[in-house]
Design a protein around this motif. Structure first.
Motif, PDB file in Angstrom:
ATOM      1  N   GLY A 140       0.332  -1.539   0.551  1.00 54.16           N
ATOM      2  CA  GLY A 140      -0.139  -0.004   0.445  1.00 54.16           C
ATOM      3  C   GLY A 140       1.448   1.261   0.074  1.00 54.16           C
ATOM      4  N   GLY A 141       0.598   2.403  -0.519  1.00 55.53           N
ATOM      5  CA  GLY A 141       1.253   3.320  -0.616  1.00 55.53           C
ATOM      6  C   GLY A 141       0.475   4.954  -0.129  1.00 55.53           C
ATOM      7  N   HIS A 142       1.332   5.529   0.168  1.00 55.49           N
ATOM      8  CA  HIS A 142       1.161   7.019   0.586  1.00 55.49           C
ATOM      9  C   HIS A 142       1.586   7.779   0.193  1.00 55.49           C
ATOM     10  N   PHE A 143       1.510   8.500  -0.523  1.00 52.77           N
ATOM     11  CA  PHE A 143       2.458   9.884  -1.127  1.00 52.77           C
ATOM     12  C   PHE A 143       1.716  11.233  -0.991  1.00 52.77           C
ATOM     13  N   GLY A 178       8.890   0.676  -4.928  1.00 54.32           N
ATOM     14  CA  GLY A 178       7.609  -0.627  -4.776  1.00 54.32           C
ATOM     15  C   GLY A 178       5.840  -0.462  -4.322  1.00 54.32           C
ATOM     16  N   PRO A 179       6.118   0.763  -3.771  1.00 56.76           N
ATOM     17  CA  PRO A 179       4.131   0.763  -3.358  1.00 56.76           C
ATOM     18  C   PRO A 179       3.944   0.732  -4.743  1.00 56.76           C
ATOM     19  N   ALA A 180       2.048  -0.207  -4.628  1.00 57.44           N
ATOM     20  CA  ALA A 180       1.609   0.022  -5.778  1.00 57.44           C
ATOM     21  C   ALA A 180       0.044   0.369  -6.516  1.00 57.44           C
ATOM     22  N   ASP A 181      -0.196   1.419  -4.827  1.00 52.53           N
ATOM     23  CA  ASP A 181      -1.288   2.684  -5.187  1.00 52.53           C
ATOM     24  C   ASP A 181      -0.770   3.385  -4.366  1.00 52.53           C
ATOM     25  N   ASP A 182      -1.811   4.433  -4.571  1.00 50.90           N
ATOM     26  CA  ASP A 182      -1.702   5.935  -3.599  1.00 50.90           C
ATOM     27  C   ASP A 182      -3.110   6.196  -3.271  1.00 50.90           C
ATOM     28  N   HIS A 183      -3.707   6.860  -2.249  1.00 47.54           N
ATOM     29  CA  HIS A 183      -4.660   7.688  -2.407  1.00 47.54           C
ATOM     30  C   HIS A 183      -5.036   8.898  -1.279  1.00 47.54           C
ATOM     31  N   GLU A 184      -3.535   9.824  -1.744  1.00 46.94           N
ATOM     32  CA  GLU A 184      -3.356  10.745  -1.295  1.00 46.94           C
ATOM     33  C   GLU A 184      -3.468  11.829  -2.351  1.00 46.94           C
ATOM     34  N   GLY A 185      -3.618  11.277  -3.449  1.00 45.23           N
ATOM     35  CA  GLY A 185      -4.145  12.400  -4.360  1.00 45.23           C
ATOM     36  C   GLY A 185      -4.926  13.160  -4.053  1.00 45.23           C
ATOM     37  N   THR A 186      -4.770  14.533  -4.098  1.00 47.30           N
ATOM     38  CA  THR A 186      -6.036  15.352  -4.231  1.00 47.30           C
ATOM     39  C   THR A 186      -6.726  16.328  -5.349  1.00 47.30           C
ATOM     40  N   MET A 209       0.695   2.784 -10.971  1.00 47.30           N
ATOM     41  CA  MET A 209       0.147   2.634  -9.968  1.00 47.30           C
ATOM     42  C   MET A 209      -1.413   2.484  -9.939  1.00 47.30           C
ATOM     43  N   ARG A 210      -2.337   1.981  -9.079  1.00 48.24           N
ATOM     44  CA  ARG A 210      -3.662   2.156  -8.681  1.00 48.24           C
ATOM     45  C   ARG A 210      -3.503   3.642  -7.944  1.00 48.24           C
ATOM     46  N   SER A 211      -4.309   4.496  -8.645  1.00 48.14           N
ATOM     47  CA  SER A 211      -5.731   5.770  -8.393  1.00 48.14           C
ATOM     48  C   SER A 211      -6.597   5.352  -7.065  1.00 48.14           C
ATOM     49  N   MET A 212      -6.264   5.047  -6.015  1.00 49.61           N
ATOM     50  CA  MET A 212      -7.512   5.281  -5.101  1.00 49.61           C
ATOM     51  C   MET A 212      -8.026   7.040  -5.120  1.00 49.61           C
ATOM     52  N   LEU A 213      -9.449   6.854  -5.091  1.00 50.08           N
ATOM     53  CA  LEU A 213     -10.058   7.778  -5.271  1.00 50.08           C
ATOM     54  C   LEU A 213     -10.977   8.327  -3.568  1.00 50.08           C
ATOM     55  N   ARG A 214     -10.515   9.190  -2.566  1.00 47.86           N
ATOM     56  CA  ARG A 214     -11.013   8.699  -1.236  1.00 47.86           C
ATOM     57  C   ARG A 214     -12.674   9.921  -1.258  1.00 47.86           C
ATOM     58  N   LEU A 215     -13.541   8.949  -0.391  1.00 51.15           N
ATOM     59  CA  LEU A 215     -14.794  10.340  -0.306  1.00 51.15           C
ATOM     60  C   LEU A 215     -14.918   8.985   0.997  1.00 51.15           C
ATOM     61  N   GLY A 216     -13.963  10.123   2.403  1.00 46.54           N
ATOM     62  CA  GLY A 216     -14.189   9.749   3.842  1.00 46.54           C
ATOM     63  C   GLY A 216     -15.313  10.615   4.658  1.00 46.54           C
ATOM     64  N   PRO A 229     -10.234   3.709 -17.029  1.00 44.12           N
ATOM     65  CA  PRO A 229     -10.752   3.634 -15.806  1.00 44.12           C
ATOM     66  C   PRO A 229     -10.059   2.502 -14.677  1.00 44.12           C
ATOM     67  N   ARG A 230      -9.778   0.977 -15.177  1.00 41.60           N
ATOM     68  CA  ARG A 230      -9.393  -0.033 -14.773  1.00 41.60           C
ATOM     69  C   ARG A 230      -8.577   0.015 -13.496  1.00 41.60           C
ATOM     70  N   HIS A 231      -7.603   0.505 -13.502  1.00 43.41           N
ATOM     71  CA  HIS A 231      -6.511   1.376 -13.112  1.00 43.41           C
ATOM     72  C   HIS A 231      -7.035   2.269 -11.618  1.00 43.41           C
ATOM     73  N   PHE A 232      -8.116   2.685 -11.504  1.00 42.97           N
ATOM     74  CA  PHE A 232      -8.481   3.513 -10.466  1.00 42.97           C
ATOM     75  C   PHE A 232      -9.731   2.697  -9.752  1.00 42.97           C
ATOM     76  N   VAL A 233      -9.430   3.189  -8.521  1.00 42.87           N
ATOM     77  CA  VAL A 233     -10.163   2.296  -7.355  1.00 42.87           C
ATOM     78  C   VAL A 233     -10.663   3.312  -6.363  1.00 42.87           C
ATOM     79  N   LEU A 234     -11.915   2.894  -5.726  1.00 45.45           N
ATOM     80  CA  LEU A 234     -12.284   3.611  -4.633  1.00 45.45           C
ATOM     81  C   LEU A 234     -12.195   3.484  -3.259  1.00 45.45           C
ATOM     82  N   CYS A 235     -12.637   4.217  -2.477  1.00 45.75           N
ATOM     83  CA  CYS A 235     -12.130   3.713  -1.012  1.00 45.75           C
ATOM     84  C   CYS A 235     -12.418   4.514  -0.127  1.00 45.75           C
ATOM     85  N   THR A 236     -12.522   4.757   1.261  1.00 46.50           N
ATOM     86  CA  THR A 236     -13.423   5.707   2.060  1.00 46.50           C
ATOM     87  C   THR A 236     -11.833   6.254   3.050  1.00 46.50           C
ATOM     88  N   ASP A 237     -10.574   5.501   3.068  1.00 43.30           N
ATOM     89  CA  ASP A 237     -10.213   5.750   3.977  1.00 43.30           C
ATOM     90  C   ASP A 237     -10.649   5.708   5.545  1.00 43.30           C
TER      91      ASP A 237
END
Length: 596
Positions: free
Chosen positions: A210-213, A229-237, A250-257, A277-285
């Motif tokens: 898991g990533g966090h940039f 080596g991190p494979a994703d990131d949810h810190e993009g804005t 990487m997978r771009s994780m788009l968050r709505l918390g 869109p296949r490498h975009f993922v949704l999450c809440t964090d």
């Protein structure tokens, strides 16, 4: 709870598909939302046995026996159970069990949780508690091993410390799916041996990193981080953040918390720039209990993504099959296809996504927004409680900020809160001095912030200034939820109230409280590690609602201001934070003086 693997029950699945044995249940006459092909196919039946899907086709009559349960879908949509790709249970202020109870009626059937909050308080033992609780859940709860304990080594101290041995051990646990968000991005870019060692151990185990940039700088440090080596990131804005991550593999994780609204800006990479869109993922964090109970969970995120212009099938893919593929679990979850877990939502409309039935591992768990399954409450051992160790009762004078000798005015660094985002602004304010002490300034919306050490009973208090909460009367809010090291954070306009709030939390074993003019306005007790309640999510949500009302009564109208409060010590997200070691400039990763 574990169900048979595909390979273990393959003979049975084949027999049911061929009509030689009867299914446990059959869904009839539904619209099949096929996330593999991107189609919606009408008039489809689904046969289920031993918690897995045996047959998907136009007529499952041949799989029906005397004891087969028939569920008439009656033309409604059959959607794969929703997956949350990155989240922290502790942010809900409830246990894993209570979190599951809250989100199952919203259609969540898989969660990938990073328990680094409890890790910072109780170490590997705390993580194991949550892992073992996850194993017993009726839905799929996977655990990412916390990577950065503490999150910013050298800039803060936690209640525990992890390295390669701890990570390697936890990766062997049955429900471990990979490494939690690698927050020390400067460490990765600078070849820190511990950070790269943890990443390497995860890759050798064949699991996901898991990533966090958390930086807007997409220059060399970003490229070095990706190379680590991190494979994703949810810190993009921003849109460019999402584009950069996907282009680099990487997978771009788009968050709505509860407080992070990062989907709308980044989804434009798909809707405007036409990225695949296949490498975009949704999450809440981070979602607190009030959001879970009143607004929803991943169903809320999917609806929001659709409202931003995504096709419903695309938004659903980003919360199902894309997540499954990212964690290497696409042969187990993420679609309504043979062999996969029978995790299925029934809904009458895709854009608004009302959750009418929730089936997980072949069992009906929720109907029309109500949990119908019995999920026993979890109990936590004594060592997980009574974790608030201040070392001494606090006094108002503990929050005095002395000015440089002879000064009548100072220019101070101020932490600036940004509504609905995790980053802060590094502000400056000219503040007056009275009797040698620096004064707060209500007109400039500058009040005090203090971090109180609560793991080792050192009695340490670090003081500073914060802006953006809008408090306009004597008050203080204290919390033992303080990402990520989880000391105690107090924000207030009254030093007396700050002391009262801190001592109250020590007495109740942790939580969140608001005092004004010497009186307690609201408290959410969190006795488990000072992070989680042992009560039902609905009760915690009601207490959290009272807390929000108390904050508003004191002048704070920020959306989900508590979440902003809880991140003020997160020394891995720019621009400026507070830690038990002082004021931290996160753009340079160094301690700085309070006064300029």
């Amino acid at each position: 709870m574990p169900i048979p693997t595909w390979s273990d029950c393959a003979p049975l699945l084949v027999d049911v598909a061929m009509g030689r044995k009867a299914a446990d249940s059959v869904l009839r006459r539904g619209k099949w939302v096929n996330v593999h092909s991107g189609e919606i196919i009408d008039g489809i039946d689904v046969a289920i046995v031993s918690g897995r899907i045996a047959y998907v086709g136009a007529d499952a009559s041949h799989t029906i026996g005397e004891k087969t349960e028939i569920i008439d879908v009656n033309g409604r949509y059959m959607v794969p159970g929703l997956c949350d790709a990155h989240m922290h249970v502790e942010s809900g202020m409830v246990t894993v069990t209570e979190f599951c109870r809250a989100v199952i009626p919203h259609g969540t059937t898989s969660m990938f949780i990073d328990p680094h909050e409890i890790a910072n308080v109780l170490g590997l033992e705390g993580v194991r508690l949550m892992h073992d609780e996850a194993v017993d859940m009726p839905i799929n709860v996977q655990v990412q091993v916390p990577s950065c304990i503490p999150s910013a080594p050298g800039l803060e101290n936690a209640g525990a410390e992890f390295g390669v041995p701890e990570v390697t051990e936890a990766l062997t646990w049955p429900q471990s799916c990979g490494l939690g968000e690698m927050m020390n991005f400067p460490g990765v870019a600078m070849n820190d041996p511990k950070m790269l060692g943890e990443i390497g151990a995860t890759q050798k185990a064949g699991k996901t990193v898991g990533g966090h940039f958390a930086s807007p700088d997409l220059g060399l440090m970003f490229h070095g981080y990706v190379a680590g080596g991190p494979a994703d990131d949810h810190e993009g804005t921003r849109k460019e953040d999402a584009i950069a991550r996907v282009r680099q593999g990487m997978r771009s994780m788009l968050r709505l918390g509860s407080a992070w609204y990062d989907v709308a800006a980044q989804i434009k990479a798909i809707t405007e720039d036409g990225l695949d869109p296949r490498h975009f993922v949704l999450c809440t964090d981070d979602s607190h209990s009030g959001t879970l109970v009143n607004d929803g969970h991943m169903n809320r995120v999917v609806r929001h993504a659709i409202a931003q212009g995504l096709k419903p099938i695309t938004a659903i893919q980003m919360a199902t099959i894309n997540t499954a593929e990212h964690f290497g679990m696409e042969r187990d979850i993420g679609s309504i296809t043979p062999g996969r877990r029978a995790d299925i939502i029934i809904t009458s409309d895709l854009p608004s996504l009302p959750i009418e039935l929730v089936i997980a591992q072949g069992k009906l768990l929720a109907k029309d927004g109500t949990l119908v399954a019995d999920i026993p409450a979890a109990s936590y051992p004594d060592f997980a409680k009574n974790t608030i160790k201040l070392g001494k009762p606090l006094q108002a004078t503990d929050f005095d900020i002395k000015a440089p000798e002879g000064a009548n005015e100072v220019t101070a660094r101020v932490i600036g809160v940004i509504e609905n985002q995790a980053p802060t602004k590094a502000l400056e304010a000219a503040l007056s001095v009275k009797d040698g002490l620096v004064q707060m300034d209500d007109e400039k919306d500058v009040c005090q912030i203090a971090l109180v050490e609560r793991h080792k009973a050192t009695g340490g208090v670090v003081n500073g200034f914060v802006s953006g909460f809008g408090y306009n009367k004597p008050c203080a809010m204290a919390s033992t939820v303080a990402h990520d090291c989880h000391h105690m954070i107090i924000v207030g306009t009254s030093k007396q109230d700050m002391a009262l709030a801190a001592n109250h939390l020590a007495n109740v074993g942790g939580g969140i409280t608001i005092f004004s003019e010497g009186k307690e306005l609201a408290t959410v007790e969190l006795p488990i590690a000072g992070l989680m309640s042992d009560e039902r999510a609905e009760i915690v949500a009601e207490k959290a609602s009272n807390m929000v009302k108390a904050m508003q009564a004191c002048g704070c109208d920020l959306n989900n201001a508590y979440m902003q409060h809880s991140l003020l010590a997160l020394a891995v997200i720019p621009e400026i934070r507070i830690s038990d070691m002082g004021i931290i400039d996160v753009t340079r990763f160094e301690k700085v003086d309070l006064f300029l």
